[in-house]
Design an enzyme around this catalytic site. Structure first.
Site, mmCIF file in Angstrom:
data_model
loop_
_atom_site.group_PDB
_atom_site.id
_atom_site.type_symbol
_atom_site.label_atom_id
_atom_site.label_comp_id
_atom_site.label_asym_id
_atom_site.label_seq_id
_atom_site.Cartn_x
_atom_site.Cartn_y
_atom_site.Cartn_z
ATOM 1 C CG ASP A 146 -0.119 0.064 2.532
ATOM 2 O OD1 ASP A 146 0.909 -0.620 2.637
ATOM 3 O OD2 ASP A 146 -0.509 0.806 3.448
ATOM 4 C CG HIS A 457 -1.309 -7.212 -1.662
ATOM 5 N ND1 HIS A 457 -2.632 -7.310 -1.997
ATOM 6 C CD2 HIS A 457 -1.207 -6.084 -0.922
ATOM 7 C CE1 HIS A 457 -3.300 -6.300 -1.477
ATOM 8 N NE2 HIS A 457 -2.461 -5.537 -0.813
ATOM 9 C CG ASP A 503 3.245 -16.144 -6.579
ATOM 10 O OD1 ASP A 503 3.081 -14.944 -6.299
ATOM 11 O OD2 ASP A 503 4.044 -16.546 -7.452
ATOM 12 C CD GLU A 512 0.743 -5.574 1.979
ATOM 13 O OE1 GLU A 512 -0.164 -6.101 2.664
ATOM 14 O OE2 GLU A 512 0.895 -4.348 1.877
HETATM 15 O O1 9MR Z 1 2.891 -6.788 9.021
HETATM 16 C C1 9MR Z 1 1.666 -6.566 9.682
HETATM 17 C C2 9MR Z 1 1.239 -7.851 10.341
HETATM 18 O O2 9MR Z 1 2.161 -8.202 11.355
HETATM 19 C C3 9MR Z 1 -0.161 -7.713 10.897
HETATM 20 O O3 9MR Z 1 -0.602 -8.974 11.372
HETATM 21 C C4 9MR Z 1 -1.089 -7.202 9.803
HETATM 22 C C5 9MR Z 1 -2.513 -7.025 10.274
HETATM 23 O O4 9MR Z 1 -2.605 -6.036 11.233
HETATM 24 O O5 9MR Z 1 -0.610 -5.976 9.292
HETATM 25 C C6 9MR Z 1 0.641 -6.077 8.699
HETATM 26 O O6 9MR Z 1 1.038 -4.822 8.260
HETATM 27 C C7 9MR Z 1 0.419 -4.278 7.136
HETATM 28 C C8 9MR Z 1 0.039 -2.861 7.506
HETATM 29 O O7 9MR Z 1 -0.966 -2.875 8.480
HETATM 30 C C9 9MR Z 1 -0.363 -2.027 6.316
HETATM 31 N N1 9MR Z 1 0.601 -2.092 5.277
HETATM 32 C C10 9MR Z 1 0.879 -3.450 4.847
HETATM 33 C C11 9MR Z 1 1.417 -4.247 5.993
HETATM 34 C C12 9MR Z 1 1.888 -5.620 5.544
HETATM 35 O O8 9MR Z 1 0.845 -6.502 5.279
#
Ligand code: 9MR
Ligand code: ZN
Length: 529
Positions: A146, A457, A503, A512
């Protein structure tokens, strides 16, 4: 099927592979000659949900190209054995951060086909300000797939990189082909400065640091320069402020020899954040109801404050910070954790990279012994399964590959304290897993390995119309409690934790990319180099 480190193996190092189901294996040279064969005893493995056998082919050490065949004649990917085998992975893993840059055009000379115009140059709105206050906020790194910019994960990413630099400056000598290359400062510092200078803008006059700046909701899968949603700055948190105090103090000692003016800015920022921390005992973070992007919430700021205290002590030599450290250490706290939420381990890295005798011996010993205990725990875990992976089934959480790599960081540090080569070998095996020695037979680093993942992602990767993803990105990896409809599809039901992976760009909870999933890879490769 035989899973290997698809990027290859270092000449002179331990070389292991895993044969699914166990049994007979043959190792072939590129010319089709059998150079080794044997039988790998099958061992039950809860992580991958089946039996598998561990192959040790360390004895094969001649530089060249190889592949395995299992008893059924199934061929593995082809992989090299060579010197400096991870040099390109290292370079791409570090250059990933350049590709995450916000507020600057990525030029062809540095970004090649992935060049794009400058993004998110508009001012950001301060949430709850009345009348609406806007701030200049250009810069920083996009956090992940994002376009949000978040302080806490940014600070942790910088920390992984700067501590790696302090431990092994030689590994960072090569140019990374970024705009600042050749300015006299190592490129890892040039890259981190991009984020540090942005964090400065997230700080208020009173020292408090805002938690994050994102649009109210995630934007569609468009190029960053097409994203016109207004960035919103959320309130100050003690988490972001403590991480800022820590990372700016760290940056002061790292940048001072190269650029005193810059170091001075970082120092003032650290001291202002420190003052705020003293005056504000706690102010954690929850997403405001109008903001729907990633939260990075964390219920405990003791570990952030511990890391800050360690670095602030090094910055100021004020013994009050030692007292703070001792107070915090009275609480049961994980002081080996290196992720975005639990940063107690970064306090450890502060201690381990400090000039000799900076910290009282008892404090130093406390960190060392915790890290050695943790390494011992990881060793037991790894030795009990045929992938030699230091995870249990419930460790395959969102971003499990970060866990794997952070475990490798701990093992490497333990190896350096104890001079026990076994820890270093085990760190290598964690890296092997990420690069393909896993039940998915997949390299979780784009562009590295015959079967590297292809469909992250990541907004630019989806939107740019280019087939190949930008190389060097680490996937979050298997997640036994996937949170997206793609990974919850029928196909994944009942899958073993190591196989809860898709994937597909649609699977944000397993595939992601994120800045703090790349930085531990850079750390591990720097120390192994
Ligand atoms: O890396 C984060 C993971 O540990 C959490 O479980 C998850 C859900 O809260 O969020 C991940 O972080 C994301 C962030 O909130 C927004 N940008 C993308 C991140 C990677 O997925
Ligand atoms: Zn941007």
């Amino acid at each position: 099927m035989i899973a290997v480190n698809q990027a290859g193996y270092e000449v002179g190092a331990a070389k292991h592979a895993t044969v699914m189901g166990g049994g007979h294996f043959r190792l072939y040279s590129a010319s089709g000659e059998v150079v080794l064969e044997g039988d790998a005893a099958p061992v039950a493995d809860e992580n991958s949900g089946g039996k598998a056998g561990c192959i040790d082919f360390t004895s094969v050490d001649a530089a060249g190209t190889y592949y395995f065949e299992d008893a059924a004649g199934q061929r593995s990917v082809t992989f090299p054995i060579k010197k400096k085998v991870y040099a390109d992975v290292f370079r791409d893993a570090l250059r990933m951060l350049y590709f995450q840059r916000c507020g600057i055009a990525l030029k062809k000379e540095y970004a090649g086909v992935y060049a794009h115009a400058a993004c998110h140059c508009m001012e950001a709105k301060l949430l709850y300000s009345e009348p609406a206050e806007h701030r200049k906020l250009k810069g920083g790194w996009h956090d992940a797939g994002d376009y949000g910019r978040y302080v806490t994960p940014g600070a942790v990413t910088i920390a992984h990189l700067l501590y790696a630099y302090l431990l092994k400056p030689k590994a960072f000598k090569q140019s990374m082909n970024i705009p600042e290359s050749g300015n006299g400062m190592p490129d890892v510092l040039n890259e981190c400065a991009w984020e540090l200078d942005w964090i400065l803008k997230m700080q208020d006059k009173d020292g408090g640091v805002h938690h994050k700046a994102t649009s109210a909701s995630f934007v569609d899968f468009i190029m960053p320069e097409d994203d016109q949603l207004e960035p919103v700055i959320t309130p100050v948190s003690s988490l972001a402020t403590a991480d800022t105090a820590a990372v700016m103090a760290l940056a002061t000692r790292v940048y001072a020899p190269f650029d005193e003016k810059r170091a001075g800015k970082y120092r003032r920022c650290a001291l202002k954040a420190a003052k705020w921390l003293k005056e504000n005992p706690g102010l954690q973070f929850k997403n405001p109801s109008e903001i729907h992007t990633g939260t990075y919430e964390d219920v405990c700021d003791a570990d952030e404050r511990l890391w800050a205290a360690a670095e602030l002590f090094l910055l100021t030599e004020d013994k009050a910070w030692l007292w703070s450290m001792r107070m915090i250490l009275e609480v049961r706290l994980n002081i080996t954790a290196l992720g975005w939420a639990d940063v107690g381990g970064l306090a450890g890295l502060a201690v381990f990279t400090a000039p000799k005798k900076s910290f009282p011996a008892d404090l130093e010993n406390k960190f060392r012994s915790s890290w050695l205990d943790e390494a011992e725990r990881l060793k037991k875990l790894a030795k009990a399964n045929p992938y030699e992976l230091a995870l249990r089934p419930y460790d395959f959480v969102w971003g499990s590959n970060m866990r794997v790599l952070c475990n490798a960081m701990v093992l490497l540090m333990a190896g350096s304290f104890s001079k026990d080569k076994e820890y270093t070998d085990l760190a290598r095996f964690q890296l092997d897993y990420v690069l393909g020695r896993n039940a998915m037979d997949t390299s979780y680093v784009t562009g590295h390995g015959e079967r590297s993942f292809k469909d992250p992602h990541n907004r630019p990767t989806v939107a740019d119309g280019i087939e190949a993803p930008i190389p060097g990105y680490v996937s979050g990896g298997p997640n036994y409690r996937p949170g997206d409809t793609m990974a919850n599809a029928e196909t994944l039901k009942g899958a073993a934790p190591m196989k809860c992976y898709v994937d597909s760009w649609k699977s944000y909870s397993t595939n992601e990319i994120a800045i703090y999933w790349n930085s531990p890879l850079v750390f591990v490769l720097a120390l192994l180099a």
